[in-house]
Motif scaffolding. Structure first.
Motif, PDB file in Angstrom:
ATOM      1  N   ARG A 139     -18.785   2.135  13.563  1.00 46.11           N
ATOM      2  CA  ARG A 139     -18.397   3.496  13.264  1.00 46.11           C
ATOM      3  C   ARG A 139     -17.249   3.487  12.287  1.00 46.11           C
ATOM      4  NH1 ARG A 139     -22.437   6.832  14.792  1.00 46.11           N
ATOM      5  NH2 ARG A 139     -23.640   5.432  16.083  1.00 46.11           N
ATOM      6  N   PRO A 193     -11.659  20.427  20.412  1.00 46.76           N
ATOM      7  CA  PRO A 193     -12.078  19.675  21.595  1.00 46.76           C
ATOM      8  C   PRO A 193     -11.521  20.327  22.861  1.00 46.76           C
ATOM      9  CG  PRO A 193     -11.228  18.202  19.919  1.00 46.76           C
ATOM     10  CD  PRO A 193     -10.942  19.600  19.450  1.00 46.76           C
ATOM     11  N   PRO A 195     -20.606  15.181  20.793  1.00 44.36           N
ATOM     12  CA  PRO A 195     -20.938  15.613  19.434  1.00 44.36           C
ATOM     13  C   PRO A 195     -22.160  16.519  19.390  1.00 44.36           C
ATOM     14  CG  PRO A 195     -21.530  13.340  19.759  1.00 44.36           C
ATOM     15  CD  PRO A 195     -20.760  13.742  20.980  1.00 44.36           C
ATOM     16  N   GLU A 213     -19.055   8.376  18.980  1.00 46.26           N
ATOM     17  CA  GLU A 213     -19.163   9.392  17.929  1.00 46.26           C
ATOM     18  C   GLU A 213     -18.096  10.467  18.051  1.00 46.26           C
ATOM     19  OE1 GLU A 213     -23.173  10.766  18.159  1.00 46.26           O
ATOM     20  OE2 GLU A 213     -23.920   9.202  16.817  1.00 46.26           O
ATOM     21  N   ALA A 214     -17.621  10.684  19.262  1.00 46.82           N
ATOM     22  CA  ALA A 214     -16.619  11.728  19.482  1.00 46.82           C
ATOM     23  C   ALA A 214     -15.202  11.204  19.329  1.00 46.82           C
ATOM     24  CB  ALA A 214     -16.799  12.321  20.880  1.00 46.82           C
ATOM     25  N   ARG A 215     -15.107   9.950  18.965  1.00 43.39           N
ATOM     26  CA  ARG A 215     -13.798   9.301  18.963  1.00 43.39           C
ATOM     27  C   ARG A 215     -12.758  10.068  18.137  1.00 43.39           C
ATOM     28  NH1 ARG A 215     -14.097   4.202  15.631  1.00 43.39           N
ATOM     29  NH2 ARG A 215     -14.099   5.794  14.029  1.00 43.39           N
ATOM     30  N   THR A 216     -13.144  10.439  16.903  1.00 43.56           N
ATOM     31  CA  THR A 216     -12.143  11.036  16.024  1.00 43.56           C
ATOM     32  C   THR A 216     -11.719  12.425  16.508  1.00 43.56           C
ATOM     33  OG1 THR A 216     -13.875  11.906  14.588  1.00 43.56           O
ATOM     34  CG2 THR A 216     -12.940   9.770  14.003  1.00 43.56           C
ATOM     35  N   ARG A 217     -12.572  13.031  17.377  1.00 46.13           N
ATOM     36  CA  ARG A 217     -12.230  14.378  17.840  1.00 46.13           C
ATOM     37  C   ARG A 217     -11.665  14.367  19.250  1.00 46.13           C
ATOM     38  NH1 ARG A 217     -16.993  14.868  15.104  1.00 46.13           N
ATOM     39  NH2 ARG A 217     -18.284  14.703  16.955  1.00 46.13           N
ATOM     40  N   TYR A 218     -11.491  13.170  19.811  1.00 45.33           N
ATOM     41  CA  TYR A 218     -11.093  13.082  21.217  1.00 45.33           C
ATOM     42  C   TYR A 218      -9.681  13.611  21.403  1.00 45.33           C
ATOM     43  CZ  TYR A 218      -9.977  11.111  25.782  1.00 45.33           C
ATOM     44  OH  TYR A 218      -9.602  10.950  27.082  1.00 45.33           O
ATOM     45  N   ALA A 231     -15.997  17.330  22.525  1.00 45.47           N
ATOM     46  CA  ALA A 231     -15.937  15.899  22.324  1.00 45.47           C
ATOM     47  C   ALA A 231     -17.320  15.279  22.419  1.00 45.47           C
ATOM     48  CB  ALA A 231     -15.015  15.260  23.345  1.00 45.47           C
ATOM     49  N   ARG A 262     -10.774   5.697  10.968  1.00 45.06           N
ATOM     50  CA  ARG A 262     -10.153   6.919  10.454  1.00 45.06           C
ATOM     51  C   ARG A 262      -9.653   6.779   9.035  1.00 45.06           C
ATOM     52  NH1 ARG A 262      -6.081   9.742  14.216  1.00 45.06           N
ATOM     53  NH2 ARG A 262      -6.983  11.660  13.514  1.00 45.06           N
TER      54      ARG A 262
END
Lengths: 239, 168
Positions: A34, A84, A99, B50-55, A97, A37
């Motif tokens: 993935r 979130p 997706p 997949e939700a990591r950046t929005r966690y 959270a 950032r």
């Protein structure tokens, strides 16, 4: 011994199933694939360098393009993505959270229907991961197959964003929705930026009687943009 | 999870190793097929990734993780209908040295396993969230979208039925 403890102890005596090693490896591999950032800003920087390089090439070899300045009106805003929150399982769409269906791997999941989910995800991830390399190699590769204008021609054009009532806005007005936009001002580079950040992007030229138009959609960012050249702005310049 | 969000890829491995077995057993004992369990298990972790950046830590990570699993199971059940757990004839481990007690113990465990299989889905889920996820009543309620009274009731009924099966 309390009854609850007795039940718990019995439960602990059941076989302690563990996931198979192949499953562990697939999941850990996915976590490593993935985009991190910092990949977004890095991709933006790569796109910016390429855009400047192409621009310089064009400046040296081609006549100046006609540039029509427009006073940009506000770009129509879509509803912002929800923040979130603690998930409400009765309505999974509010589980921010968790997706949305339009996750980058969603399209690839539809391709793999027989348990090869991981391979499908690998494909979509490779595509997102490879986006900056695609940009460096051949900007034309992100175009829809039916229309492949020469990269130099795309870069010569001055692009605008077609707003709701036909007026044109400067591409830089996108910065409110895409802060990392930088100096990007053409649909090709913008699509590459979004793909580099891992977003699913649809990009296609639109047939118009004069000038050029290119539609770009980024569902996860609620963006549906129409890039147009100056010809389509004539008579509709924003004041 | 925050470390992973902020770019520490190794943090995910720690997170995964901490929760993998429990989550796997939770999913496995909730569905009929091992293949389906593996698919749902993998999907749960992919959603975490997949939700990591929005966690944002508005709930305990464990609660959030099991909510994802609950949602996936709910979707699965909606498509396939409720399914009983099948523990595929795995050997039972009995620690007692007394053969008679060993047989009694093995039989009790088999009754327990069958009773677990036979629980209504909501009660089995509450029990597994408690035992595997270590969730409190409040967390079970949050993960399943119910209230604390309902969660407490389901867990109580599950415990009572399992105990009754062993005491037969």
């Amino acid at each position: 011994m309390s009854d609850d403890k007795k039940v718990s102890d019995l439960y602990r005596k059941l076989p302690r199933e563990e996931p198979p090693r192949a499953l562990d490896e697939a999941i850990l591999a996915a976590s490593r694939r993935r985009p991190m950032r910092w990949a977004g800003p890095l991709a933006a920087a790569a796109v910016l360098v390429l855009a400047v390089a192409v621009g310089l090439q064009v400046e040296r070899g081609k006549p100046d393009a006609v540039v029509i300045k427009a006073t940009p009106p506000p770009v129509p805003q879509s509803t912002p993505a929800p923040k979130p929150a603690v998930p409400a399982p009765s309505d999974r769409r509010t589980f921010a959270a968790d997706p949305p269906k339009e996750a980058p791997a969603a399209a690839a999941e539809q391709i793999a229907g027989d348990g090869t989910r991981e391979a499908a995800r690998a494909e979509s991830r490779a595509d997102a991961r490879g986006a900056p390399q695609v940009m460096m190699r051949a900007p034309a590769s992100i175009h829809a197959p039916a229309a492949r204008p020469a990269p130099q021609a795309m870069a010569v054009e001055r692009w605008f964003l077609l707003a709701r009532h036909g007026e044109c806005a400067d591409v830089s007005t996108l910065k409110r929705r895409v802060p990392e936009l930088g100096e990007i001002n053409d649909p090709q580079a913008f699509a590459a930026l979004m793909r580099g950040q891992g977003y699913e992007v649809t990009a296609a030229p639109v047939e118009v009687p004069s000038g050029k138009a290119f539609e770009i959609k980024v569902p996860q960012k609620a963006l549906a943009l129409m890039f147009v050249t100056a010809e389509l702005c004539s008579g509709n310049q924003a004041r | 999870m925050l470390a992973y969000r902020d770019g520490n890829a190794g943090a995910f491995e720690t997170l995964y190793s901490r929760h993998r077995g429990r989550l796997y057993r939770f999913v496995l004992r909730s569905v009929k097929s091992r293949a389906v369990a593996e698919e749902l298990f993998q999907e749960a972790w992919i959603r975490v990734i997949e939700a990591r950046t929005r966690y944002a830590p508005q709930a305990r990570f464990t609660t959030w993780l099991y909510t994802i699993a609950h949602n996936l199971l709910t979707d699965h059940w909606r498509k396939k209908g409720l399914s009983l757990v099948a523990l595929d004839g795995d050997d039972v481990v009995v620690s007692s040295a007394d053969p008679v007690r060993q047989i009694e113990g093995r039989e009790a465990l088999q009754r327990f396993a069958a009773a677990l299989d036979g629980l209504p889905a909501a009660q089995r889920e509450a029990f597994l969230l408690h035992e595997e996820g270590g969730l409190s009543i409040a967390d079970i309620a949050a993960a399943t979208g119910s209230n604390e009274e309902a969660a407490k009731s389901r867990l109580r009924y599950a415990m009572a039925k399992l105990k009754a099966a062993v005491d037969e």
